[in-house]
Scaffold this motif. Sequence first.
Motif, PDB file in Angstrom:
ATOM      1  N   THR A 175       0.834  -1.195   0.000  1.00  0.00           N
ATOM      2  CA  THR A 175       0.000   0.000   0.000  1.00  0.00           C
ATOM      3  C   THR A 175       0.870   1.247   0.000  1.00  0.00           C
ATOM      4  O   THR A 175       1.994   1.243   0.502  1.00  0.00           O
ATOM      5  N   THR A 176       0.293   2.306  -0.511  1.00  0.00           N
ATOM      6  CA  THR A 176       1.025   3.583  -0.556  1.00  0.00           C
ATOM      7  C   THR A 176       0.799   4.334   0.747  1.00  0.00           C
ATOM      8  O   THR A 176      -0.197   4.098   1.444  1.00  0.00           O
ATOM      9  N   GLU A 207      -2.866   6.785   4.980  1.00  0.00           N
ATOM     10  CA  GLU A 207      -3.432   7.968   5.632  1.00  0.00           C
ATOM     11  C   GLU A 207      -4.946   8.012   5.436  1.00  0.00           C
ATOM     12  O   GLU A 207      -5.701   8.289   6.361  1.00  0.00           O
ATOM     13  N   TRP A 208      -5.376   7.757   4.201  1.00  0.00           N
ATOM     14  CA  TRP A 208      -6.809   7.764   3.902  1.00  0.00           C
ATOM     15  C   TRP A 208      -7.528   6.710   4.743  1.00  0.00           C
ATOM     16  O   TRP A 208      -8.572   6.969   5.324  1.00  0.00           O
ATOM     17  N   ARG A 209      -6.931   5.519   4.812  1.00  0.00           N
ATOM     18  CA  ARG A 209      -7.527   4.418   5.557  1.00  0.00           C
ATOM     19  C   ARG A 209      -7.649   4.752   7.044  1.00  0.00           C
ATOM     20  O   ARG A 209      -8.681   4.504   7.673  1.00  0.00           O
TER      21      ARG A 209
END
Length: 71
Positions: free
Chosen positions: A2-3, A8-10
């Motif tokens: 994952t990036t 951060e979004w997660r």
Amino acid sequence: MTTPEYNEWRIRRINDNVPKSSHECTRAEEDLDSLKTDYKKLRLSMKTAGLGKTSEQWRKEIQEEKNKADE
């Protein structure tokens, strides 16, 4: 893999799903208590005014009044 942006979004997405503070629950409980109190006052005033009777009680009272009128 994952990036970092996805991570951060997660994390933000997961934190958005955290339940609200208990302060909001307390407010809803206060509102509910207020409604219950108002309901009890309303029922008492209806009973005092004679409006809280069942249909059977009304029928009986009407019949009694008719009987008095007939006498």
